[in-house]
Design an enzyme around this catalytic site. Sequence first.
Site, PDB file in Angstrom:
ATOM      1  N   ASP A 194       0.496  16.083   1.896  1.00  0.00           N
ATOM      2  CA  ASP A 194       0.527  14.643   2.092  1.00  0.00           C
ATOM      3  C   ASP A 194      -0.614  13.814   1.450  1.00  0.00           C
ATOM      4  OD1 ASP A 194      -0.273  12.772   3.637  1.00  0.00           O
ATOM      5  OD2 ASP A 194      -0.914  13.676   5.830  1.00  0.00           O
ATOM      6  N   VAL A 195      -0.530  13.018   0.678  1.00  0.00           N
ATOM      7  CA  VAL A 195      -1.460  12.553  -0.082  1.00  0.00           C
ATOM      8  C   VAL A 195      -2.298  11.677   0.129  1.00  0.00           C
ATOM      9  CG1 VAL A 195       1.208  11.913  -2.033  1.00  0.00           C
ATOM     10  CG2 VAL A 195       0.614   9.964  -0.509  1.00  0.00           C
ATOM     11  N   ASN A 213       4.012   8.546  -6.911  1.00  0.00           N
ATOM     12  CA  ASN A 213       5.591   7.494  -6.293  1.00  0.00           C
ATOM     13  C   ASN A 213       5.094   7.588  -5.239  1.00  0.00           C
ATOM     14  OD1 ASN A 213       8.022   7.293  -6.630  1.00  0.00           O
ATOM     15  ND2 ASN A 213       8.033   8.668  -5.160  1.00  0.00           N
ATOM     16  N   TYR A 261       1.716  -3.151   2.433  1.00  0.00           N
ATOM     17  CA  TYR A 261       2.336  -3.040   1.799  1.00  0.00           C
ATOM     18  C   TYR A 261       1.687  -3.428   0.515  1.00  0.00           C
ATOM     19  CZ  TYR A 261       5.731  -1.567  -1.548  1.00  0.00           C
ATOM     20  OH  TYR A 261       7.355  -0.669  -1.987  1.00  0.00           O
ATOM     21  N   LYS A 309      -0.402  -2.659  -2.931  1.00  0.00           N
ATOM     22  CA  LYS A 309       0.385  -2.303  -3.988  1.00  0.00           C
ATOM     23  C   LYS A 309      -0.244  -2.858  -5.432  1.00  0.00           C
ATOM     24  CE  LYS A 309       3.810   0.221  -3.416  1.00  0.00           C
ATOM     25  NZ  LYS A 309       3.976   1.598  -3.940  1.00  0.00           N
TER      26      LYS A 309
HETATM   27  P1  NAP Z   1      11.555   6.667  -0.073  1.00  0.00           P
HETATM   28  O1  NAP Z   1      13.140   7.239  -0.467  1.00  0.00           O
HETATM   29  O2  NAP Z   1      10.825   6.681   1.325  1.00  0.00           O
HETATM   30  O3  NAP Z   1      10.580   7.851  -0.828  1.00  0.00           O
HETATM   31  C1  NAP Z   1       9.175   7.939  -0.563  1.00  0.00           C
HETATM   32  C2  NAP Z   1       8.893   9.491   0.015  1.00  0.00           C
HETATM   33  O4  NAP Z   1       7.260   9.028  -0.147  1.00  0.00           O
HETATM   34  C3  NAP Z   1       9.449   9.656   1.283  1.00  0.00           C
HETATM   35  O5  NAP Z   1      10.098  10.978   0.916  1.00  0.00           O
HETATM   36  C4  NAP Z   1       7.881   9.262   1.858  1.00  0.00           C
HETATM   37  O6  NAP Z   1       8.729  10.390   3.524  1.00  0.00           O
HETATM   38  C5  NAP Z   1       7.180  10.104   0.788  1.00  0.00           C
HETATM   39  N1  NAP Z   1       5.809  10.001   2.038  1.00  0.00           N
HETATM   40  C6  NAP Z   1       5.466   9.240   2.533  1.00  0.00           C
HETATM   41  N2  NAP Z   1       4.377   9.407   2.999  1.00  0.00           N
HETATM   42  C7  NAP Z   1       4.310  10.219   2.188  1.00  0.00           C
HETATM   43  C8  NAP Z   1       2.819  11.215   2.157  1.00  0.00           C
HETATM   44  N3  NAP Z   1       1.393  10.886   3.334  1.00  0.00           N
HETATM   45  N4  NAP Z   1       2.446  11.996   1.254  1.00  0.00           N
HETATM   46  C9  NAP Z   1       3.609  12.604   0.874  1.00  0.00           C
HETATM   47  N5  NAP Z   1       4.385  11.677   0.969  1.00  0.00           N
HETATM   48  C10 NAP Z   1       4.771  10.700   1.209  1.00  0.00           C
HETATM   49  O7  NAP Z   1      10.883   5.433  -1.192  1.00  0.00           O
HETATM   50  P2  NAP Z   1      10.869   4.863  -2.421  1.00  0.00           P
HETATM   51  O8  NAP Z   1      12.404   3.901  -2.581  1.00  0.00           O
HETATM   52  O9  NAP Z   1      11.752   5.854  -3.623  1.00  0.00           O
HETATM   53  O10 NAP Z   1      10.007   4.866  -3.380  1.00  0.00           O
HETATM   54  C11 NAP Z   1       9.328   5.010  -3.852  1.00  0.00           C
HETATM   55  C12 NAP Z   1       8.260   4.883  -4.410  1.00  0.00           C
HETATM   56  O11 NAP Z   1       8.859   3.121  -5.030  1.00  0.00           O
HETATM   57  C13 NAP Z   1       7.286   3.808  -3.373  1.00  0.00           C
HETATM   58  O12 NAP Z   1       5.392   4.050  -3.524  1.00  0.00           O
HETATM   59  C14 NAP Z   1       7.952   2.697  -3.151  1.00  0.00           C
HETATM   60  O13 NAP Z   1       6.956   1.923  -2.129  1.00  0.00           O
HETATM   61  C15 NAP Z   1       7.927   1.802  -4.391  1.00  0.00           C
HETATM   62  N6  NAP Z   1       8.560   1.002  -4.147  1.00  0.00           N
HETATM   63  C16 NAP Z   1       9.917   1.040  -3.945  1.00  0.00           C
HETATM   64  C17 NAP Z   1      11.147   0.304  -3.752  1.00  0.00           C
HETATM   65  C18 NAP Z   1      12.689   0.412  -3.122  1.00  0.00           C
HETATM   66  O14 NAP Z   1      13.249  -0.927  -3.572  1.00  0.00           O
HETATM   67  N7  NAP Z   1      13.356   0.956  -3.360  1.00  0.00           N
HETATM   68  C19 NAP Z   1      10.994  -0.775  -4.435  1.00  0.00           C
HETATM   69  C20 NAP Z   1       9.439  -1.066  -5.105  1.00  0.00           C
HETATM   70  C21 NAP Z   1       8.815  -0.308  -5.368  1.00  0.00           C
HETATM   71  P3  NAP Z   1       8.723   9.720   4.816  1.00  0.00           P
HETATM   72  O15 NAP Z   1      10.202   9.448   4.604  1.00  0.00           O
HETATM   73  O16 NAP Z   1       7.841  10.553   5.770  1.00  0.00           O
HETATM   74  O17 NAP Z   1       7.769   7.971   4.604  1.00  0.00           O
END
Ligand code: NAP
Length: 249
Positions: free
Chosen positions: A60-61, A87, A152, A156
Amino acid sequence: MAGRLDGKTALITGGARGQGAAEANLFAEEGATVVITDVLDSDGEATAAGSDRIRYLHHDVTNEDEWISVVQDVLEDHGKIDAFINNAGIYRQSPIASLSVEEYMEVININQVGVFLGLKHVGPVMCEAGSGSIINISSIAGMRGGPGSLAYSASKWAVRGMTKVAMGEFAPSGVRVNSIHPGLIETPMLHQLPAIEQGLTDQLVRRIPYGRIAEAVEVARLALFLASDDSEYMNGTEFIIDGGMIQGI
Ligand code: NAP
């Protein structure tokens, strides 16, 4: 054929699924040994099972003790961390007037404090080794502000700012720190956006000049470049990957 990350060790938080998993798979294909961490244990184990170069650790980060044990674990097994992707993240949608302090702090703790703890515990290890590439995942929400995304967006923008501070502190020791700013990327998080939940995907896509949502592997290719020696001398820079979305049409 030689891989672009041959001999390197990478640590990726939030790597169980989505962009983190895509990065782990690509990095492993390019020769890296990859440790992914997350709170989603079954997804994390499943991603790790796809490659003998990927290993999963629960982490857990927001928990500093877990950071200390993850970093120790990686160093004991692999001796070094060459590339690190901050990430892990969550998205929450709420108008300011109804955003609770609890929900605000949940987002800040994971997206902002989590990145700070990563910089605090991985940065010095890389500085001691005299090299390394840190990639902080921000967002185009760290450059603009969309209605309903106060927590959010705040987190960011903070990641973007912390990247500059860490860059200045770590650069003299040979460690690079850059940020990636994704637009709309096809992962489970995307489906938490109200427009997508309401079936209004076409309206969102019309705001992307390139005309489509990206696949997670497209962000992984950018992260691969930043983790590799090909990006030597790129430092403290913001890498936008959004199909032109924030430049607007
Ligand atoms: P994702 O599929 O939801 O992956 C994020 C992962 O982080 C999930 O497995 C999530 O688990 C995990 N996580 C949440 N809380 C955590 C914690 N306390 N400790 C460790 N891991 C934790 O989303 P993604 O799109 O791949 O996101 C990756 C990064 O890209 C994030 O920083 C996100 O903000 C950024 N981002 C995404 C988008 C987009 O359009 N997808 C756009 C801009 C930026 P849970 O299911 O428990 O939350």
